[in-house]
Enzyme design. Structure first.
Site, PDB file in Angstrom:
ATOM      1  N   GLY A  25      -1.059   2.836  -5.774  1.00  0.00           N
ATOM      2  CA  GLY A  25      -0.532   3.692  -6.734  1.00  0.00           C
ATOM      3  C   GLY A  25      -1.733   4.270  -7.458  1.00  0.00           C
ATOM      4  O   GLY A  25      -1.762   5.428  -8.121  1.00  0.00           O
TER       5      GLY A  25
ATOM      6  N   GLY B 122      -0.892   1.825   0.033  1.00  0.00           N
ATOM      7  CA  GLY B 122      -0.771   0.340   0.263  1.00  0.00           C
ATOM      8  C   GLY B 122      -0.360   0.399   1.817  1.00  0.00           C
ATOM      9  O   GLY B 122      -0.909  -0.476   2.488  1.00  0.00           O
TER      10      GLY B 122
ATOM     11  N   LYS C 256       8.242   9.382   1.578  1.00  0.00           N
ATOM     12  CA  LYS C 256       8.932  10.283   0.777  1.00  0.00           C
ATOM     13  C   LYS C 256       8.106  11.363   0.225  1.00  0.00           C
ATOM     14  O   LYS C 256       6.940  11.151  -0.137  1.00  0.00           O
ATOM     15  CB  LYS C 256       9.897   9.714  -0.626  1.00  0.00           C
ATOM     16  CG  LYS C 256      11.083   8.876  -0.171  1.00  0.00           C
ATOM     17  CD  LYS C 256      11.498   8.278  -1.279  1.00  0.00           C
ATOM     18  CE  LYS C 256      12.733   7.475  -1.099  1.00  0.00           C
ATOM     19  NZ  LYS C 256      13.211   6.951  -2.387  1.00  0.00           N
TER      20      LYS C 256
ATOM     21  N   ARG D 122      -8.770  -8.664  -0.669  1.00  0.00           N
ATOM     22  CA  ARG D 122      -8.805  -8.567  -2.230  1.00  0.00           C
ATOM     23  C   ARG D 122     -10.030  -9.495  -2.899  1.00  0.00           C
ATOM     24  O   ARG D 122     -10.721  -8.914  -3.838  1.00  0.00           O
ATOM     25  CB  ARG D 122      -7.571  -8.636  -3.079  1.00  0.00           C
ATOM     26  CG  ARG D 122      -6.707  -7.238  -2.647  1.00  0.00           C
ATOM     27  CD  ARG D 122      -5.329  -7.250  -3.257  1.00  0.00           C
ATOM     28  NE  ARG D 122      -4.858  -5.964  -3.274  1.00  0.00           N
ATOM     29  CZ  ARG D 122      -3.686  -5.711  -3.278  1.00  0.00           C
ATOM     30  NH1 ARG D 122      -2.674  -6.518  -3.840  1.00  0.00           N
ATOM     31  NH2 ARG D 122      -3.189  -4.428  -3.278  1.00  0.00           N
TER      32      ARG D 122
HETATM   33  P1  ADP Z   1       1.418   4.452   1.192  1.00  0.00           P
HETATM   34  O1  ADP Z   1       2.099   2.904   0.895  1.00  0.00           O
HETATM   35  O2  ADP Z   1       0.458   4.354   2.215  1.00  0.00           O
HETATM   36  O3  ADP Z   1       1.129   5.328   0.420  1.00  0.00           O
HETATM   37  P2  ADP Z   1       4.402   5.154   1.318  1.00  0.00           P
HETATM   38  O4  ADP Z   1       4.714   3.919   0.634  1.00  0.00           O
HETATM   39  O5  ADP Z   1       4.746   6.526   0.968  1.00  0.00           O
HETATM   40  O6  ADP Z   1       3.031   5.126   2.101  1.00  0.00           O
HETATM   41  O7  ADP Z   1       5.063   5.182   2.903  1.00  0.00           O
HETATM   42  C1  ADP Z   1       5.025   4.295   3.790  1.00  0.00           C
HETATM   43  C2  ADP Z   1       6.247   4.129   4.616  1.00  0.00           C
HETATM   44  O8  ADP Z   1       6.893   5.262   4.997  1.00  0.00           O
HETATM   45  C3  ADP Z   1       6.214   3.280   5.693  1.00  0.00           C
HETATM   46  O9  ADP Z   1       6.763   1.855   5.358  1.00  0.00           O
HETATM   47  C4  ADP Z   1       6.962   3.977   6.918  1.00  0.00           C
HETATM   48  O10 ADP Z   1       7.720   3.035   7.555  1.00  0.00           O
HETATM   49  C5  ADP Z   1       7.597   4.788   6.143  1.00  0.00           C
HETATM   50  N1  ADP Z   1       7.874   6.159   7.020  1.00  0.00           N
HETATM   51  C6  ADP Z   1       6.994   6.877   7.396  1.00  0.00           C
HETATM   52  N2  ADP Z   1       7.416   7.677   8.352  1.00  0.00           N
HETATM   53  C7  ADP Z   1       8.924   7.711   8.098  1.00  0.00           C
HETATM   54  C8  ADP Z   1       9.900   8.495   8.742  1.00  0.00           C
HETATM   55  N3  ADP Z   1       9.725   9.563   9.443  1.00  0.00           N
HETATM   56  N4  ADP Z   1      11.176   8.094   8.435  1.00  0.00           N
HETATM   57  C9  ADP Z   1      11.373   7.089   7.538  1.00  0.00           C
HETATM   58  N5  ADP Z   1      10.373   6.396   7.091  1.00  0.00           N
HETATM   59  C10 ADP Z   1       8.954   6.446   7.477  1.00  0.00           C
HETATM   60 MG    MG Z   2       3.706   2.306  -0.333  1.00  0.00          MG
END
Ligand code: ADP
Ligand code: MG
Length: 398
Positions: free
Chosen positions: A376, A353, A200, A40
């Site tokens: 976000g 993230g 989610k 960053r």
């Molecule tokens: P980002 O930060 O890239 O937007 P999210 O915060 O939505 O992504 O999700 C990331 C998390 O999702 C990771 O920490 C990962 O462990 C979890 N994850 C991915 N697939 C699964 C799954 N099948 N079951 C539970 N957790 C999951």
């Molecule tokens: Mg995340």
């Protein structure tokens, strides 16, 4: 190229002026308090160097972590030291971001010199967007620059309040982020695909709905795919699902069909009895996940299906890992998809993230067109929301 309608540092005269730059120096620190990852800080260098070359007096402000009042463990002092190394020039440090300590440091700045203020969130007025605190920050400067894309979706004193008190423009990193993300959702080269994943559906429902209006193809993996599988009546065993979102998932699938958007869901998954039972992980068809197992990654058949779904795409936006990539047994699907997307002859933009962490762990960041620094904030842009920290900046034609 369309889209970017805000003034930037290049559009105003900063020579000799005191320029407050809101940066995102919210970096991870080691146990001993030094900078663990300076990505960053390096991302902000183009704006800082540009201002130095223009003879501005550069005053940097950032938050670090979530302090409840002053906290020596969340001091930005180690960041000032790393910045000195990167700039190969001294960086003055102000013990407080407002008041006498800040004024003393700013008054001593020569044109082209740089100062970093202590953590903005040591004052509750920052997150509260307190007008008095914004005024105290504005008192330090003649011009305001926002280069903290990752915080632009928050209306805080240093991202929104201060912008109303001084001529306010975008920094070069902010400009780059808004260009890539903005253009991708406004006028993407086609076919345009979105790859979504992560834990989610709920955190990304708005983004998925809006993307559906824009994309030709939608690939859904990760934990959120379970809810979509379940919405089709497939039993997903002990996998994480959001029961309250089954109707929303059904609506999205129906909407995709109406619009003629191709949707790809996992055809196989890597399943295990629990997160910890990495040794017991095995590939099973997505249609028949055993009752006592949970889906924790996409399987090789899904990677192949997703690869085919993305074939020929000219633009791809990716947000959300395909599995629990933090554990090696469940990381293969995410790594494979990172390589698939990176290998496309397309505009490829990655946000989120965890997704960005995954891409940089795999050393693949250089193979994407753009890797967003804001989790976000990038999601809110994909949802079509106007970020308050961007809205507050001067319009290009003003
Ligand atoms: P980002 O930060 O890239 O937007 P999210 O915060 O939505 O992504 O999700 C990331 C998390 O999702 C990771 O920490 C990962 O462990 C979890 N994850 C991915 N697939 C699964 C799954 N099948 N079951 C539970 N957790 C999951
Ligand atoms: Mg995340």
């Amino acid at each position: 190229m369309s889209g970017f309608a805000k003034k930037t540092v290049r559009d105003i005269d900063v020579r000799g002026k005191r320029v407050f730059v809101r940066v995102d120096f919210n970096v991870p620190l080691t146990d001993t308090g030094s900078v663990a990852d300076d990505t960053r800080i390096r991302e902000s260098l183009p704006t800082i160097r540009y201002l130095q070359e223009q003879g501005a007096r550069v005053i940097l402000g950032s938050h670090l972590g979530r302090p409840k009042g002053p906290d020596p463990k969340l001091s930005l002092r180690p960041v000032a030291r790393r910045l000195e190394e990167l700039l190969n020039a001294p960086v003055a440090f102000a013990e407080d971001c407002i008041g006498a300590p800040a004024f003393a440091v700013v008054e001593a700045l020569e044109p082209g010199a740089v100062a970093l203020l202590e953590n903005l969130r040591f004052h509750p007025g920052e997150e509260a967007n307190d007008p008095e605190f914004a005024k105290a920050l504005a008192a330090l400067c003649d011009v305001y620059v926002n280069d903290a894309f990752g915080t632009a979706h928050r209306a805080h004193a240093s991202t929104e309040g201060i912008a109303r008190l001084r001529p306010a423009v975008a920094g070069l990193l902010m400009e780059k982020e808004l260009r890539y993300l903005g253009e991708l959702v406004e006028s993407p080269p086609r076919p345009f695909a979105a790859v979504v994943g992560g834990a989610k559906v709920s955190t990304k429902l708005g983004a998925v709905r809006r993307l559906l209006e824009k994309v030709d193809r939608l690939v859904i993996g990760g934990g959120m795919a379970n809810t979509f599988l379940a919405a089709q009546g497939i039993s997903v065993g002990r996998s994480l699902i959001e029961t309250d979102l089954l109707p929303a998932a059904r609506e999205i699938l129906a909407d995709a069909e109406r619009r003629g958007v191709l949707v790809a869901l996992p055809v196989d998954v890597v399943a295990a009895p629990s997160l910890e039972a990495e040794g017991e992980a095995r590939v099973v068809p997505a249609q028949s996940i055993p009752d006592d197992l949970m889906a924790l990654d996409i399987g090789p058949g899904s990677v192949e299906a997703f690869r085919r779904a993305l074939e020929g795409c000219k633009a791809v936006v990716w947000n959300g890992p395909m599995g629990v990539f933090e554990r090696p047994a469940f990381a293969k699907g995410s790594l494979a998809m990172a390589n698939v997307i990176a290998g496309l002859e397309a505009v490829t933009v990655v946000g989120g993230g965890e997704t960005v962490a995954l891409v940089s762990q795999a050393g693949l960041q250089g193979r994407f067109t753009h890797v967003s620094t804001g989790g976000g904030a990038s999601l809110e842009m994909l949802e079509g929301k106007v970020l308050p920290g961007v809205a507050a900046l001067l319009d290009k034609d003003s």
